[in-house]
Write an enzyme that holds these catalytic residues in place. Sequence first.
Site, PDB file in Angstrom:
ATOM      1  N   HIS A 165      44.281  40.206  38.271  1.00  0.00           N
ATOM      2  CA  HIS A 165      44.179  39.725  36.892  1.00  0.00           C
ATOM      3  C   HIS A 165      44.737  38.298  36.853  1.00  0.00           C
ATOM      4  CE1 HIS A 165      44.426  44.238  35.892  1.00  0.00           C
ATOM      5  NE2 HIS A 165      43.162  43.843  35.927  1.00  0.00           N
ATOM      6  N   GLU A 168      47.830  36.842  35.042  1.00  0.00           N
ATOM      7  CA  GLU A 168      49.153  37.313  35.454  1.00  0.00           C
ATOM      8  C   GLU A 168      49.688  36.390  36.551  1.00  0.00           C
ATOM      9  OE1 GLU A 168      47.535  41.722  34.249  1.00  0.00           O
ATOM     10  OE2 GLU A 168      48.143  41.376  36.312  1.00  0.00           O
ATOM     11  N   HIS A 258      51.128  42.597  39.891  1.00  0.00           N
ATOM     12  CA  HIS A 258      50.586  42.344  38.547  1.00  0.00           C
ATOM     13  C   HIS A 258      51.674  41.893  37.581  1.00  0.00           C
ATOM     14  CE1 HIS A 258      46.517  44.308  38.813  1.00  0.00           C
ATOM     15  NE2 HIS A 258      47.064  44.704  39.938  1.00  0.00           N
ATOM     16  N   GLU A 334      54.485  45.783  38.447  1.00  0.00           N
ATOM     17  CA  GLU A 334      54.302  45.075  37.176  1.00  0.00           C
ATOM     18  C   GLU A 334      55.554  44.255  36.885  1.00  0.00           C
ATOM     19  OE1 GLU A 334      51.589  45.035  35.409  1.00  0.00           O
ATOM     20  OE2 GLU A 334      50.459  46.796  36.108  1.00  0.00           O
TER      21      GLU A 334
HETATM   22 ZN   LIG Z   1      47.244  43.338  35.988  1.00  0.00          ZN
END
Ligand SMILES: [Zn+2]
Length: 373
Positions: A165, A168, A258, A334
Amino acid sequence: MTLSINDTFDSGNIEVVDASDPQNIRLRIKQDHQSDFYQWFHFRVAGAKDVPLRLVIENAGASAYPKGWENYKACMSEDRDDWLRVPTTFTNGELVIEHTPTLDSVHYAYFTPYTMERHRDLIADAVSYEGVSLRVLGQTLDGRDMDCLSMGTGDKSIWVIARQHPGESMAEWWMEGFLARMTDSEDPLVIDMLKKATFHIVPNMNPDGSFRGHLRTNACGANLNREWDTPSMARSPEVKLVRDAMDVNKPVLCFDVHGDEDLPYNFIAGAEGNDNYTQKQADDLAAFLTAYKAASSDFQTEVGYPLTAPGKANITVCTNAVASRYDCLAMTLEMPFKDNANAPDAARGWSGDRAAQLGNDTLEAMAAVIDQL
Ligand SMILES: [Zn+2]
């Protein structure tokens, strides 16, 4: 003097609706190409030295993760190196940034940007170290190279990938710290790990989206972290190329980096929802998490995503697909866009430097489990 707002550069994103009144500058974030997702912004304001600005992002409330704007402060830099948080509010669906630049050039962004130019520097630096090689796995839809760094001589393959992504950007800051650690030839843990494992590292899984200033998708609007079950060269070459390379060097460990828009913590999600999740995978994950907490006070396990019920995994997600396909330890890290609520930094929030330090510290956790993988 008129001020100028522009996003026509590597990783830029903003649409100017009306910039005639510095106290009511109307802006919109552009959608990812061929997608409904949007949340990443990055733009320059020129010619506003000592002018109090009130920047209103009109469409913030309908962005991909509106909860991401709650208790959020935008990032600002005048030297494009040190990024500071500035007063920001989210009311009636609008994100309002209030700041008075001290210079005629100031940048604002959702998070400390990581441009494709910096990515090129990162790769050039990494391959200057002995034992680090670069493979181009193939090209993206926009024709960019998919860069994969390899190092180490061990039989076990460890895959580390980041930034599926593109918005990010903390994920590639994490990579910068991880690579700084891995290229330290005087670090005994690095020396040991390079004997036990071969590392395959993809610092940027989504170069097209990164350059285009996307939040979540590639050049054709594909969310790469929903492409791992049936990737294709037509829609998701980034995933297809990496998965094909994984088929040759099957991972014992896959670490996918991420950022999370909402939660102000660093946490890991596993593959526990898979049909074929094993006790061994669960034990390996538990050992990794324990070691990661010990290695970094920025990592915690109290707050995270709710566990996926057994058999309910979304198999299109990298961590689930990889754990299932290779029967290995696979994880999604994350990091916050906002801050680490357990150790907040009022000036910078969660930052590129903090993400890099967390990347640096991750090797201890990998080292803690390598012998059992
Ligand atoms: Zn992500």
